[in-house]
Design an enzyme around this catalytic site. Sequence first.
Site, PDB file in Angstrom:
ATOM      1  N   LYS A 153      40.121  33.070  42.981  1.00  0.00           N
ATOM      2  CA  LYS A 153      41.207  32.107  42.756  1.00  0.00           C
ATOM      3  C   LYS A 153      42.374  32.377  43.699  1.00  0.00           C
ATOM      4  CE  LYS A 153      40.519  32.329  37.732  1.00  0.00           C
ATOM      5  NZ  LYS A 153      41.025  32.982  36.523  1.00  0.00           N
ATOM      6  N   LYS A 163      44.266  44.851  43.520  1.00  0.00           N
ATOM      7  CA  LYS A 163      45.310  43.929  43.066  1.00  0.00           C
ATOM      8  C   LYS A 163      46.708  44.436  43.374  1.00  0.00           C
ATOM      9  CE  LYS A 163      42.984  41.092  39.726  1.00  0.00           C
ATOM     10  NZ  LYS A 163      42.864  40.577  38.372  1.00  0.00           N
ATOM     11  N   LYS A 221      34.617  38.164  48.055  1.00  0.00           N
ATOM     12  CA  LYS A 221      34.261  37.497  46.804  1.00  0.00           C
ATOM     13  C   LYS A 221      34.967  36.142  46.712  1.00  0.00           C
ATOM     14  CE  LYS A 221      36.282  38.724  43.107  1.00  0.00           C
ATOM     15  NZ  LYS A 221      36.933  39.272  41.948  1.00  0.00           N
TER      16      LYS A 221
HETATM   17  P1  TYM Z   1      38.343  36.938  35.516  1.00  0.00           P
HETATM   18  O1  TYM Z   1      39.219  36.031  34.738  1.00  0.00           O
HETATM   19  O2  TYM Z   1      38.796  37.406  36.853  1.00  0.00           O
HETATM   20  O3  TYM Z   1      36.921  36.252  35.728  1.00  0.00           O
HETATM   21  C1  TYM Z   1      36.202  35.695  34.652  1.00  0.00           C
HETATM   22  C2  TYM Z   1      34.718  36.001  34.811  1.00  0.00           C
HETATM   23  O4  TYM Z   1      34.236  35.456  36.051  1.00  0.00           O
HETATM   24  C3  TYM Z   1      33.574  36.470  36.809  1.00  0.00           C
HETATM   25  N1  TYM Z   1      33.785  36.211  38.246  1.00  0.00           N
HETATM   26  C4  TYM Z   1      32.796  36.045  39.132  1.00  0.00           C
HETATM   27  N2  TYM Z   1      31.456  36.078  38.986  1.00  0.00           N
HETATM   28  C5  TYM Z   1      30.706  35.863  40.097  1.00  0.00           C
HETATM   29  N3  TYM Z   1      31.231  35.631  41.330  1.00  0.00           N
HETATM   30  C6  TYM Z   1      32.578  35.598  41.516  1.00  0.00           C
HETATM   31  N4  TYM Z   1      33.087  35.355  42.715  1.00  0.00           N
HETATM   32  C7  TYM Z   1      33.429  35.808  40.382  1.00  0.00           C
HETATM   33  N5  TYM Z   1      34.770  35.840  40.199  1.00  0.00           N
HETATM   34  C8  TYM Z   1      34.978  36.091  38.888  1.00  0.00           C
HETATM   35  C9  TYM Z   1      34.244  37.766  36.374  1.00  0.00           C
HETATM   36  O5  TYM Z   1      33.427  38.884  36.631  1.00  0.00           O
HETATM   37  C10 TYM Z   1      34.434  37.521  34.883  1.00  0.00           C
HETATM   38  O6  TYM Z   1      33.250  37.812  34.164  1.00  0.00           O
HETATM   39  N6  TYM Z   1      38.992  41.411  33.352  1.00  0.00           N
HETATM   40  C11 TYM Z   1      38.305  40.151  33.252  1.00  0.00           C
HETATM   41  C12 TYM Z   1      38.578  39.387  31.977  1.00  0.00           C
HETATM   42  C13 TYM Z   1      38.369  40.169  30.707  1.00  0.00           C
HETATM   43  C14 TYM Z   1      37.130  40.465  30.105  1.00  0.00           C
HETATM   44  C15 TYM Z   1      37.454  41.160  28.895  1.00  0.00           C
HETATM   45  C16 TYM Z   1      35.803  40.214  30.463  1.00  0.00           C
HETATM   46  C17 TYM Z   1      39.350  40.665  29.913  1.00  0.00           C
HETATM   47  N7  TYM Z   1      38.798  41.265  28.814  1.00  0.00           N
HETATM   48  C18 TYM Z   1      36.446  41.630  28.056  1.00  0.00           C
HETATM   49  C19 TYM Z   1      34.811  40.674  29.591  1.00  0.00           C
HETATM   50  C20 TYM Z   1      35.136  41.383  28.412  1.00  0.00           C
HETATM   51  C21 TYM Z   1      38.738  39.256  34.408  1.00  0.00           C
HETATM   52  O7  TYM Z   1      39.764  39.453  34.995  1.00  0.00           O
HETATM   53  O8  TYM Z   1      37.920  38.187  34.618  1.00  0.00           O
END
Ligand code: TYM
Length: 339
Positions: A202, A115, A199
Amino acid sequence: MKNINKTVLSGVQPTGGLHIGNYLGAIKNFVSMQTEYECFFCVVDLHAITVKQDPKLLKNNTYEVVATYLASGIDPVKSVIFNQSNVSSHSELAWIFNCITRMGWLNRMTQFKDKAGKDKENASSGLFIYPNLMAADILLYKATHVPVGDDQKQHLELTRDIAQKFNREYECDGFFPIPEPIIDKNISRIMSLKNGELKMSKSDPSDYSRISLIDSADQIEKKIKKAKTADTTMPDNNEDVSKLLEVNNLLNIFSGFSGIEKVELIEKYKGQNFSNFKNNLTEVIIEHIKPISKEIEKLMGDKSYLNQIISSGAEKASEKANVTIKEVYDIIGLVRNEA
Ligand code: TYM
Protein backbone atom coordinates in the site's frame (compact mmCIF):
# COMPACT_ATOMS: atom_id res chain seq x y z
CA MET A 1 -19.69 -28.90 10.63
CA LYS A 2 -17.10 -26.78 12.38
CA ASN A 3 -14.36 -28.32 14.46
CA ILE A 4 -14.20 -26.20 17.62
CA ASN A 5 -10.66 -27.34 18.30
CA LYS A 6 -9.64 -25.51 15.14
CA THR A 7 -9.82 -21.77 15.59
CA VAL A 8 -8.69 -19.16 13.09
CA LEU A 9 -7.81 -15.55 13.79
CA SER A 10 -6.43 -13.08 11.32
CA GLY A 11 -6.46 -9.34 10.77
CA VAL A 12 -5.97 -6.59 8.24
CA GLN A 13 -4.88 -3.02 8.98
CA PRO A 14 -7.29 -0.24 8.05
CA THR A 15 -4.64 1.82 6.31
CA GLY A 16 -6.50 2.16 3.01
CA GLY A 17 -6.14 0.80 -0.49
CA LEU A 18 -6.31 -2.95 0.02
CA HIS A 19 -4.69 -4.61 -2.98
CA ILE A 20 -4.65 -8.00 -4.68
CA GLY A 21 -1.68 -9.02 -2.49
CA ASN A 22 -3.88 -8.64 0.61
CA TYR A 23 -6.65 -10.51 -1.15
CA LEU A 24 -4.67 -13.45 -2.56
CA GLY A 25 -2.22 -13.70 0.35
CA ALA A 26 -4.80 -13.50 3.13
CA ILE A 27 -8.48 -12.66 2.58
CA LYS A 28 -9.13 -15.39 -0.02
CA ASN A 29 -7.91 -17.95 2.51
CA PHE A 30 -10.14 -16.48 5.23
CA VAL A 31 -13.16 -17.20 3.04
CA SER A 32 -12.21 -20.80 2.36
CA MET A 33 -11.51 -21.58 6.03
CA GLN A 34 -14.79 -20.36 7.47
CA THR A 35 -16.82 -23.53 6.95
CA GLU A 36 -14.42 -25.81 8.77
CA TYR A 37 -12.95 -23.55 11.46
CA GLU A 38 -14.31 -21.27 14.15
CA CYS A 39 -13.20 -17.96 12.63
CA PHE A 40 -12.39 -14.48 13.97
CA PHE A 41 -11.45 -11.77 11.50
CA CYS A 42 -10.55 -8.38 12.87
CA VAL A 43 -9.83 -4.95 11.57
CA VAL A 44 -6.64 -4.13 13.44
CA ASP A 45 -7.12 -0.43 14.04
CA LEU A 46 -4.81 -0.39 17.08
CA HIS A 47 -2.02 -1.67 14.86
CA ALA A 48 -2.74 1.07 12.33
CA ILE A 49 -2.16 3.86 14.86
CA THR A 50 1.43 2.74 15.48
CA VAL A 51 2.03 5.25 12.69
CA LYS A 52 0.13 8.55 12.56
CA GLN A 53 -3.33 8.24 10.96
CA ASP A 54 -5.77 10.91 9.93
CA PRO A 55 -8.79 10.24 12.22
CA LYS A 56 -11.39 10.71 9.47
CA LEU A 57 -9.52 8.48 7.05
CA LEU A 58 -8.97 5.87 9.75
CA LYS A 59 -12.71 5.64 10.33
CA ASN A 60 -13.43 5.37 6.62
CA ASN A 61 -10.69 2.78 6.11
CA THR A 62 -12.07 0.73 9.01
CA TYR A 63 -15.49 0.57 7.35
CA GLU A 64 -13.76 -0.27 4.08
CA VAL A 65 -12.00 -3.32 5.54
CA VAL A 66 -15.30 -4.55 7.03
CA ALA A 67 -16.95 -4.01 3.62
CA THR A 68 -14.07 -5.83 1.90
CA TYR A 69 -14.37 -8.82 4.24
CA LEU A 70 -18.09 -9.05 3.49
CA ALA A 71 -17.74 -8.39 -0.25
CA SER A 72 -15.03 -11.08 -0.52
CA GLY A 73 -17.39 -13.68 0.89
CA ILE A 74 -16.85 -13.73 4.65
CA ASP A 75 -20.22 -14.64 6.06
CA PRO A 76 -20.97 -12.80 9.34
CA VAL A 77 -23.14 -15.70 10.44
CA LYS A 78 -20.31 -18.22 10.08
CA SER A 79 -17.46 -15.93 11.15
CA VAL A 80 -16.96 -13.15 13.66
CA ILE A 81 -16.01 -9.85 12.01
CA PHE A 82 -14.95 -7.21 14.52
CA ASN A 83 -12.90 -4.15 15.21
CA GLN A 84 -9.85 -4.75 17.42
CA SER A 85 -10.21 -1.60 19.56
CA ASN A 86 -13.78 -2.63 20.49
CA VAL A 87 -12.51 -5.60 22.49
CA SER A 88 -10.37 -4.09 25.24
CA SER A 89 -8.73 -7.35 26.27
CA HIS A 90 -6.51 -7.16 23.16
CA SER A 91 -4.72 -4.23 24.80
CA GLU A 92 -4.73 -5.90 28.21
CA LEU A 93 -3.14 -9.11 26.95
CA ALA A 94 -0.69 -7.13 24.82
CA TRP A 95 0.57 -5.42 28.00
CA ILE A 96 1.07 -8.78 29.67
CA PHE A 97 3.01 -9.95 26.61
CA ASN A 98 5.14 -6.79 26.80
CA CYS A 99 6.32 -8.27 30.07
CA ILE A 100 6.95 -11.73 28.57
CA THR A 101 8.70 -10.87 25.29
CA ARG A 102 12.43 -10.25 25.52
CA MET A 103 13.95 -7.10 23.99
CA GLY A 104 16.27 -9.33 21.97
CA TRP A 105 13.31 -11.01 20.31
CA LEU A 106 11.80 -7.69 19.24
CA ASN A 107 15.17 -6.40 18.09
CA ARG A 108 15.23 -9.16 15.50
CA MET A 109 11.93 -8.17 13.86
CA THR A 110 12.67 -7.19 10.28
CA GLN A 111 9.33 -5.46 9.74
CA PHE A 112 10.15 -2.92 12.48
CA LYS A 113 13.46 -2.23 10.79
CA ASP A 114 11.73 -1.82 7.40
CA LYS A 115 8.96 0.40 8.73
CA ALA A 116 11.07 2.53 11.07
CA GLY A 117 13.66 2.99 8.32
CA LYS A 118 16.73 5.08 9.11
CA ASP A 119 14.96 7.25 11.67
CA LYS A 120 14.54 4.54 14.34
CA GLU A 121 14.77 7.03 17.21
CA ASN A 122 11.68 8.77 15.93
CA ALA A 123 9.52 5.64 15.48
CA SER A 124 6.70 5.19 17.99
CA SER A 125 7.29 2.71 20.80
CA GLY A 126 4.00 1.15 19.68
CA LEU A 127 5.62 0.23 16.37
CA PHE A 128 8.40 -1.57 18.25
CA ILE A 129 6.07 -3.61 20.47
CA TYR A 130 3.54 -4.13 17.67
CA PRO A 131 4.28 -7.91 17.44
CA ASN A 132 3.19 -8.33 21.08
CA LEU A 133 -0.23 -6.90 20.22
CA MET A 134 -0.41 -9.23 17.24
CA ALA A 135 0.38 -12.19 19.52
CA ALA A 136 -2.39 -10.99 21.85
CA ASP A 137 -4.86 -10.85 18.94
CA ILE A 138 -4.11 -14.46 18.12
CA LEU A 139 -3.75 -16.01 21.57
CA LEU A 140 -6.75 -14.24 23.10
CA TYR A 141 -8.91 -16.53 20.93
CA LYS A 142 -6.56 -19.50 21.44
CA ALA A 143 -6.27 -19.59 17.67
CA THR A 144 -4.69 -22.73 16.26
CA HIS A 145 -4.38 -21.51 12.65
CA VAL A 146 -3.46 -18.08 11.29
CA PRO A 147 -3.83 -17.41 7.55
CA VAL A 148 -1.37 -14.67 6.57
CA GLY A 149 0.95 -13.55 3.81
CA ASP A 150 4.62 -14.44 3.95
CA ASP A 151 5.60 -11.03 5.41
CA GLN A 152 3.92 -11.97 8.71
CA LYS A 153 5.84 -15.23 9.16
CA GLN A 154 8.37 -13.78 11.61
CA HIS A 155 5.59 -12.27 13.74
CA LEU A 156 3.92 -15.68 13.85
CA GLU A 157 7.17 -17.28 15.00
CA LEU A 158 7.37 -14.69 17.78
CA THR A 159 3.75 -15.46 18.75
CA ARG A 160 4.70 -19.13 19.06
CA ASP A 161 7.70 -18.19 21.25
CA ILE A 162 5.49 -16.02 23.48
CA ALA A 163 2.90 -18.81 23.87
CA GLN A 164 5.60 -21.31 24.78
CA LYS A 165 7.33 -19.01 27.26
CA PHE A 166 4.02 -18.13 28.94
CA ASN A 167 2.98 -21.78 29.23
CA ARG A 168 6.40 -22.74 30.60
CA GLU A 169 6.93 -19.84 33.03
CA TYR A 170 3.48 -20.07 34.54
CA GLU A 171 3.49 -23.88 34.49
CA CYS A 172 0.28 -24.08 32.50
CA ASP A 173 1.29 -26.48 29.77
CA GLY A 174 -1.07 -26.31 26.78
CA PHE A 175 -2.92 -23.20 28.03
CA PHE A 176 -2.06 -21.25 24.90
CA PRO A 177 -2.00 -23.41 21.76
CA ILE A 178 1.05 -23.00 19.53
CA PRO A 179 -0.57 -21.49 16.41
CA GLU A 180 0.25 -22.65 12.90
CA PRO A 181 0.69 -20.08 10.16
CA ILE A 182 -1.30 -20.88 7.01
CA ILE A 183 0.81 -19.53 4.18
CA ASP A 184 0.03 -20.44 0.58
CA LYS A 185 3.37 -21.06 -1.16
CA ASN A 186 2.90 -19.23 -4.47
CA ILE A 187 0.58 -16.40 -3.56
CA SER A 188 1.81 -15.54 -0.09
CA ARG A 189 4.12 -12.89 -1.48
CA ILE A 190 2.63 -11.01 -4.41
CA MET A 191 5.26 -8.66 -5.75
CA SER A 192 5.16 -5.15 -7.19
CA LEU A 193 4.11 -4.97 -10.86
CA LYS A 194 7.09 -2.71 -11.50
CA ASN A 195 9.82 -4.53 -9.62
CA GLY A 196 9.74 -8.27 -8.89
CA GLU A 197 12.11 -7.83 -5.96
CA LEU A 198 9.71 -5.64 -3.97
CA LYS A 199 6.55 -6.77 -2.23
CA MET A 200 3.27 -5.31 -3.54
CA SER A 201 2.49 -2.73 -0.90
CA LYS A 202 0.00 0.00 0.00
CA SER A 203 2.88 2.33 0.74
CA ASP A 204 4.69 2.05 -2.61
CA PRO A 205 4.66 5.62 -4.03
CA SER A 206 3.73 4.30 -7.50
CA ASP A 207 0.10 3.40 -8.07
CA TYR A 208 1.27 1.29 -11.03
CA SER A 209 3.04 -1.09 -8.64
CA ARG A 210 -0.24 -2.55 -7.35
CA ILE A 211 -3.83 -3.35 -8.26
CA SER A 212 -6.26 -2.14 -5.67
CA LEU A 213 -9.47 -4.06 -4.97
CA ILE A 214 -11.45 -0.98 -5.93
CA ASP A 215 -9.62 -0.21 -9.19
CA SER A 216 -11.82 0.19 -12.26
CA ALA A 217 -11.57 -2.22 -15.20
CA ASP A 218 -9.75 0.52 -17.14
CA GLN A 219 -7.20 1.03 -14.39
CA ILE A 220 -6.57 -2.73 -14.15
CA GLU A 221 -6.09 -2.97 -17.91
CA LYS A 222 -3.63 -0.05 -17.94
CA LYS A 223 -1.66 -1.39 -14.99
CA ILE A 224 -1.30 -4.89 -16.46
CA LYS A 225 -0.34 -3.42 -19.83
CA LYS A 226 2.42 -1.43 -18.14
CA ALA A 227 3.52 -4.27 -15.84
CA LYS A 228 7.13 -5.29 -16.32
CA THR A 229 7.76 -8.66 -18.00
CA ALA A 230 10.96 -9.71 -19.83
CA ASP A 231 12.74 -9.22 -23.15
CA THR A 232 12.26 -12.87 -24.00
CA THR A 233 9.14 -14.95 -24.73
CA MET A 234 7.41 -17.08 -22.07
CA PRO A 235 9.84 -19.86 -21.08
CA ASP A 236 8.67 -23.48 -21.32
CA ASN A 237 9.53 -24.56 -17.76
CA ASN A 238 9.09 -23.41 -14.18
CA GLU A 239 12.81 -23.22 -13.46
CA ASP A 240 13.41 -20.64 -16.18
CA VAL A 241 10.22 -18.79 -15.23
CA SER A 242 11.48 -18.46 -11.62
CA LYS A 243 14.48 -16.50 -12.89
CA LEU A 244 12.18 -13.91 -14.48
CA LEU A 245 10.82 -12.42 -11.25
CA GLU A 246 8.14 -10.18 -12.77
CA VAL A 247 6.85 -12.90 -15.13
CA ASN A 248 6.78 -15.38 -12.27
CA ASN A 249 4.76 -12.90 -10.22
CA LEU A 250 2.20 -12.37 -13.00
CA LEU A 251 1.84 -16.14 -13.36
CA ASN A 252 1.26 -16.45 -9.61
CA ILE A 253 -1.44 -13.76 -9.79
CA PHE A 254 -3.04 -15.52 -12.79
CA SER A 255 -2.98 -18.85 -11.00
CA GLY A 256 -4.22 -17.31 -7.71
CA PHE A 257 -7.30 -15.83 -9.34
CA SER A 258 -8.10 -18.56 -11.88
CA GLY A 259 -7.17 -21.64 -9.84
CA ILE A 260 -5.24 -22.93 -12.89
CA GLU A 261 -1.89 -24.51 -11.95
CA LYS A 262 1.16 -22.47 -12.91
CA VAL A 263 2.63 -25.33 -14.97
CA GLU A 264 -0.54 -25.44 -17.05
CA LEU A 265 -0.30 -21.70 -17.69
CA ILE A 266 3.35 -22.04 -18.71
CA GLU A 267 2.37 -24.84 -21.10
CA LYS A 268 -0.34 -22.65 -22.63
CA TYR A 269 1.72 -19.49 -23.13
CA LYS A 270 5.24 -20.91 -23.71
CA GLY A 271 7.12 -19.42 -26.66
CA GLN A 272 4.65 -16.53 -27.02
CA ASN A 273 5.32 -12.87 -26.39
CA PHE A 274 3.43 -11.51 -23.38
CA SER A 275 0.58 -9.58 -25.00
CA ASN A 276 -1.91 -12.44 -25.26
CA PHE A 277 -0.97 -13.59 -21.75
CA LYS A 278 -1.48 -10.05 -20.41
CA ASN A 279 -4.89 -9.72 -22.11
CA ASN A 280 -6.07 -12.98 -20.58
CA LEU A 281 -4.64 -12.04 -17.18
CA THR A 282 -6.48 -8.71 -17.30
CA GLU A 283 -9.76 -10.53 -18.02
CA VAL A 284 -9.24 -12.97 -15.16
CA ILE A 285 -8.46 -10.20 -12.65
CA ILE A 286 -11.42 -8.07 -13.72
CA GLU A 287 -13.77 -11.05 -13.62
CA HIS A 288 -12.80 -11.71 -9.98
CA ILE A 289 -12.35 -8.17 -8.72
CA LYS A 290 -15.38 -6.48 -10.29
CA PRO A 291 -18.07 -8.19 -8.18
CA ILE A 292 -16.00 -7.49 -5.06
CA SER A 293 -15.45 -3.80 -5.82
CA LYS A 294 -19.11 -3.33 -6.73
CA GLU A 295 -20.20 -4.89 -3.45
CA ILE A 296 -17.66 -2.80 -1.46
CA GLU A 297 -19.12 0.34 -3.04
CA LYS A 298 -22.66 -0.74 -2.19
CA LEU A 299 -21.79 -1.63 1.41
CA MET A 300 -19.89 1.63 1.93
CA GLY A 301 -23.19 3.38 1.22
CA ASP A 302 -24.87 1.48 4.05
CA LYS A 303 -22.99 2.46 7.21
CA SER A 304 -25.84 1.40 9.47
CA TYR A 305 -25.47 -2.19 8.22
CA LEU A 306 -21.69 -2.03 8.68
CA ASN A 307 -22.18 -0.64 12.21
CA GLN A 308 -24.48 -3.53 12.95
CA ILE A 309 -21.80 -6.02 11.83
CA ILE A 310 -19.15 -4.23 13.92
CA SER A 311 -21.37 -4.15 16.98
CA SER A 312 -22.51 -7.78 16.91
CA GLY A 313 -18.94 -8.87 16.07
CA ALA A 314 -17.59 -7.04 19.13
CA GLU A 315 -20.14 -8.76 21.31
CA LYS A 316 -19.32 -12.25 20.01
CA ALA A 317 -15.55 -11.68 20.10
CA SER A 318 -15.73 -10.26 23.65
CA GLU A 319 -17.50 -13.39 24.87
CA LYS A 320 -14.50 -15.56 24.03
CA ALA A 321 -11.84 -12.93 24.77
CA ASN A 322 -13.23 -12.21 28.25
CA VAL A 323 -12.94 -15.86 29.24
CA THR A 324 -9.28 -16.01 28.19
CA ILE A 325 -8.27 -12.74 29.84
CA LYS A 326 -9.92 -13.82 33.09
CA GLU A 327 -7.98 -17.09 33.00
CA VAL A 328 -4.74 -15.21 32.26
CA TYR A 329 -5.25 -12.82 35.20
CA ASP A 330 -5.80 -15.78 37.46
CA ILE A 331 -2.75 -17.69 36.15
CA ILE A 332 -0.40 -14.74 36.66
CA GLY A 333 -1.85 -13.69 40.03
CA LEU A 334 -3.66 -10.46 39.20
CA VAL A 335 -6.71 -10.01 41.40
CA ARG A 336 -9.80 -9.00 39.42
CA ASN A 337 -12.61 -7.06 40.92
CA GLU A 338 -15.44 -9.53 40.55
CA ALA A 339 -17.93 -7.51 42.64
P1 TYM B 1 -1.45 -6.07 6.71
O1 TYM B 1 -2.62 -5.22 7.03
O2 TYM B 1 -0.19 -5.41 6.28
O3 TYM B 1 -1.84 -7.11 5.57
C1 TYM B 1 -3.00 -7.91 5.66
C2 TYM B 1 -2.70 -9.31 5.14
O4 TYM B 1 -2.26 -9.24 3.77
C3 TYM B 1 -1.02 -9.93 3.62
N1 TYM B 1 -0.23 -9.25 2.57
C4 TYM B 1 0.23 -9.86 1.47
N2 TYM B 1 0.13 -11.13 1.05
C5 TYM B 1 0.71 -11.44 -0.14
N3 TYM B 1 1.39 -10.55 -0.91
C6 TYM B 1 1.52 -9.25 -0.51
N4 TYM B 1 2.17 -8.38 -1.26
C7 TYM B 1 0.92 -8.86 0.73
N5 TYM B 1 0.85 -7.69 1.42
C8 TYM B 1 0.15 -7.95 2.55
C9 TYM B 1 -0.35 -9.81 4.98
O5 TYM B 1 0.62 -10.81 5.16
C10 TYM B 1 -1.54 -9.99 5.91
O6 TYM B 1 -1.84 -11.36 6.10
N6 TYM B 1 0.37 -7.39 11.19
C11 TYM B 1 -0.64 -7.68 10.20
C12 TYM B 1 -2.06 -7.57 10.71
C13 TYM B 1 -2.35 -8.34 11.96
C14 TYM B 1 -2.57 -9.73 12.05
C15 TYM B 1 -2.88 -9.98 13.43
C16 TYM B 1 -2.54 -10.77 11.11
C17 TYM B 1 -2.51 -7.82 13.20
N7 TYM B 1 -2.83 -8.80 14.09
C18 TYM B 1 -3.13 -11.28 13.87
C19 TYM B 1 -2.82 -12.06 11.59
C20 TYM B 1 -3.10 -12.30 12.95
C21 TYM B 1 -0.50 -6.69 9.05
O7 TYM B 1 0.07 -5.65 9.19
O8 TYM B 1 -1.16 -7.07 7.91
